[in-house]
Design an enzyme around this catalytic site. Structure first.
Site, short mmCIF file in Angstrom:
data_model
loop_
_atom_site.label_atom_id
_atom_site.label_comp_id
_atom_site.label_asym_id
_atom_site.label_seq_id
_atom_site.Cartn_x
_atom_site.Cartn_y
_atom_site.Cartn_z
N ILE A 245 0.89 -1.33 0.09
CA ILE A 245 0.13 0.07 -0.17
C ILE A 245 0.91 1.08 0.20
O ILE A 245 1.73 1.37 1.07
CB ILE A 245 -0.97 -0.01 1.10
CG1 ILE A 245 -1.85 -1.02 1.26
CG2 ILE A 245 -1.65 1.15 1.33
CD1 ILE A 245 -2.69 -1.42 2.37
N PRO A 246 0.97 1.92 -1.29
CA PRO A 246 1.93 2.96 -1.42
C PRO A 246 1.86 4.20 -0.78
O PRO A 246 1.91 5.34 -1.39
CB PRO A 246 2.18 3.14 -2.98
CG PRO A 246 0.78 2.91 -3.43
CD PRO A 246 0.22 1.87 -2.29
N CYS A 247 1.71 4.26 0.67
CA CYS A 247 1.71 5.47 1.37
C CYS A 247 2.95 6.41 1.36
O CYS A 247 2.83 7.58 1.27
CB CYS A 247 1.39 5.21 2.90
SG CYS A 247 2.86 4.24 3.67
N HIS A 248 4.04 5.84 0.65
CA HIS A 248 5.28 6.52 0.68
C HIS A 248 5.07 7.62 -0.54
O HIS A 248 5.85 8.46 -0.86
CB HIS A 248 6.63 5.76 0.38
CG HIS A 248 6.17 4.68 -0.68
ND1 HIS A 248 5.73 3.62 -0.76
CD2 HIS A 248 6.69 4.83 -2.14
CE1 HIS A 248 5.60 3.10 -1.97
NE2 HIS A 248 6.22 3.71 -2.66
#
Length: 280
Positions: A245-248
């Site tokens: 989950i690409p919260c970056h």
């Protein structure tokens, strides 16, 4: 991933820290290589093997100016249309391959007493990680600077679940995301404990293509709650599955990268690494 990849990342991270701290003086290749105790030739080769581009090119991808340009480019068109058309399979990786299934109240009640969770430690281009799975999908992934602390954090999420240290097929499939050949990827299902709001935010994060960026305000707008930027920030911070989950990819509106649960240096490395993978 090989143990050497983790060692290489530690050197890469040290170099990125040095560059960020001394960006006003723009240190040359010799200075950066010296900081990580390598010859300029060896450092150039190591960095290019890791990132796919030269250190000089990578610096462009992690600059505020580049981030602003990416955000501005995305503001000129409709969010969903931009993400659904004209993107390569690489860019749409998360949208195509990863889906979320929320745990039912029965699955996580009583501290997950009815859950059987497998977990293992692995290497990634960004350091050691812990990955955990139920029979349905990945339920947890975290970077593991300290293996005991990371395992304790996993157990705290599901204090009454049954745990077994074993690498299963669900984990192996998810870890293919760190390889260069994404044709080996099958559909990755995430099996997550979260509120309806958190799940909505996490599903929206999956729509940010690799190599692109978004802001907390933009995510809030996309879920139909434009004044909920702070709540979105909290949900992003509570993301239980690092990288998948690409919260970056969520940064501040002015273009700076902002904080990250697993460290600003790692976030910077991810953003630059992904930009290199999708631009070249």
């Amino acid at each position: 991933m090989k143990q050497q990849d983790s060692i290489n990342y530690e050197r890469i991270a040290e170099a990125i820290d040095y560059i960020r701290e001394n960006f006003k003086t723009q240190p040359d290749l010799e200075a950066v290589a010296g900081k990580v105790h390598l010859s300029p030739f060896h450092f150039q080769r190591l960095f290019t093997d890791w990132a796919g581009v030269s250190p000089k090119k990578f610096l462009q991808y992690i600059s505020v100016e580049h981030a602003k340009a990416v955000l501005k480019d995305q503001q000129s068109t409709v969010f969903d249309a931009a993400y659904e058309t004209g993107l390569s399979g690489t860019g749409r990786l998360h949208d195509l391959f990863i889906s979320i299934e929320g745990m039912t109240p029965g699955e996580f009640r009583n501290g997950g007493a009815d859950l059987a969770i497998n977990y293992s430690f692995a290497e990634s281009p960004f350091g050691n990680i812990l990955v955990a799975s139920t029979t349905t999908g990945i339920c947890y992934m975290a970077f593991a600077e300290d293996t005991e602390e990371t395992l304790t954090a996993l157990r705290a999420e599901f204090p009454n679940a049954g745990f077994r240290q074993i690498t299963d097929l669900i984990q192996q499939n998810a870890l293919y995301i760190f390889t260069k050949d994404w044709r080996r990827l099958n559909q990755i299902k995430l099996h997550l404990k979260g509120t309806a709001f958190q799940l909505k935010v996490w599903e929206t994060l999956l729509k940010i293509p690799m190599g692109r960026l978004s802001t907390y305000k933009d995510i809030a707008t996309r879920i139909g709650q434009p004044t909920a930027s702070r709540a979105v920030g909290s949900a992003v911070g509570d993301n239980p599955v690092a990288f998948l989950i690409p919260c970056h990819r969520v940064i501040l509106s002015e273009g700076s990268f902002g904080q990250y649960h697993w460290g600003t240096t790692r976030k910077t490395a991810m953003i630059g690494w992904e930009a290199a993978k999708t631009t070249n």
